[in-house]
Design a protein around this motif. Structure first.
Motif, PDB file in Angstrom:
ATOM      1  N   LYS A 159       0.846  -1.140  -0.071  1.00 10.00           N
ATOM      2  CA  LYS A 159       0.009   0.032  -0.036  1.00 10.00           C
ATOM      3  C   LYS A 159       0.917   1.265   0.104  1.00 10.00           C
ATOM      4  N   LYS A 160       0.580   2.261  -0.588  1.00  8.13           N
ATOM      5  CA  LYS A 160       1.154   3.787  -0.667  1.00  8.13           C
ATOM      6  C   LYS A 160       1.270   4.083   0.659  1.00  8.13           C
ATOM      7  N   VAL A 161       2.249   4.475   1.218  1.00  8.92           N
ATOM      8  CA  VAL A 161       2.498   4.980   2.584  1.00  8.92           C
ATOM      9  C   VAL A 161       3.139   6.314   2.659  1.00  8.92           C
TER      10      VAL A 161
ATOM     11  N   SER B 250       5.685   9.698   3.136  1.00 11.66           N
ATOM     12  CA  SER B 250       7.018   9.623   3.068  1.00 11.66           C
ATOM     13  C   SER B 250       7.701   9.842   4.548  1.00 11.66           C
TER      14      SER B 250
ATOM     15  N   TYR C   9      10.761  11.307  -0.666  1.00 14.42           N
ATOM     16  CA  TYR C   9      10.706  10.232  -1.590  1.00 14.42           C
ATOM     17  C   TYR C   9       9.734  10.713  -2.801  1.00 14.42           C
ATOM     18  N   ASN C  10      10.035  10.061  -4.020  1.00 12.24           N
ATOM     19  CA  ASN C  10       9.097  10.196  -5.240  1.00 12.24           C
ATOM     20  C   ASN C  10       7.921   9.294  -4.922  1.00 12.24           C
ATOM     21  N   PHE C  11       8.317   7.894  -4.396  1.00 11.30           N
ATOM     22  CA  PHE C  11       7.162   7.122  -3.989  1.00 11.30           C
ATOM     23  C   PHE C  11       7.635   6.488  -2.729  1.00 11.30           C
ATOM     24  N   ALA C  12       6.483   5.979  -2.103  1.00  7.60           N
ATOM     25  CA  ALA C  12       6.820   4.968  -1.107  1.00  7.60           C
ATOM     26  C   ALA C  12       5.596   4.131  -0.773  1.00  7.60           C
ATOM     27  N   TYR C  13       5.902   2.569  -0.661  1.00 12.63           N
ATOM     28  CA  TYR C  13       4.850   1.570  -0.667  1.00 12.63           C
ATOM     29  C   TYR C  13       5.462   0.692   0.618  1.00 12.63           C
TER      30      TYR C  13
ATOM     31  N   ASN D  58       4.334  -3.116   2.956  1.00 11.34           N
ATOM     32  CA  ASN D  58       3.511  -4.055   3.650  1.00 11.34           C
ATOM     33  C   ASN D  58       4.194  -4.661   4.930  1.00 11.34           C
TER      34      ASN D  58
ATOM     35  N   SER E  98       9.317  -2.570   2.959  1.00 11.60           N
ATOM     36  CA  SER E  98       9.184  -0.979   2.717  1.00 11.60           C
ATOM     37  C   SER E  98       9.883  -1.056   1.132  1.00 11.60           C
TER      38      SER E  98
ATOM     39  N   PHE F 297      10.670   2.407  -1.519  1.00 11.63           N
ATOM     40  CA  PHE F 297      10.641   3.751  -1.609  1.00 11.63           C
ATOM     41  C   PHE F 297      11.729   4.272  -2.681  1.00 11.63           C
TER      42      PHE F 297
END
Length: 126
Positions: free
Chosen positions: A7-9, A11, A16-20, A22, A26, A28
């Protein structure tokens, strides 16, 4: 490509440009764009990353199955043990660093899974 349980989380104050994430991992990433990216190889960028972040000489750039990466360990705020893989990618005029962190697992027990994640990274054509 991440499985459906990621899931998107937020930052958490990092850029971060993205972070996911579970329960176990992690993922990112950061992108760095610059005009003369074509003048540098992924290995050169990875070594510059290691130097810039002041990792000591025991941290080396690695290659495996076409991937360029490094690994390091860190403790979390609550004392948990993290192992990080930092993968380096080049896409036209930018470099990407994609970090995969596992918590409280030995690197050898999750390496195949992490490498599998890293091998699925693709970039859209611009």
């Amino acid at each position: 490509v991440l499985s459906g349980d990621f899931k998107k989380v937020p930052s958490s104050g990092y850029d971060y440009n993205f972070a996911y994430g579970n329960a176990d991992y992690s993922v990112f990433g950061f992108v760095e764009r610059f005009e003369n990216a074509s003048a540098f190889s992924v290995s050169e960028y990875g070594n510059a990353f290691i130097e810039y972040h002041e990792f000591d000489s025991t941290y080396k750039l690695k290659t495996k199955d076409g991937l360029t990466y490094m690994e390091y360990d860190a403790k979390g705020d609550e004392g948990e043990s993290y192992h990080y893989w930092v993968f380096f990618y080049k896409n036209v005029d930018e470099f990407w660093t994609i970090h995969v962190a596992s918590v409280d697992k030995t690197p050898s027990e999750v390496e195949d899974y992490v490498m599998g994640i890293a091998k699925t990274v693709t970039f859209d054509a611009e």
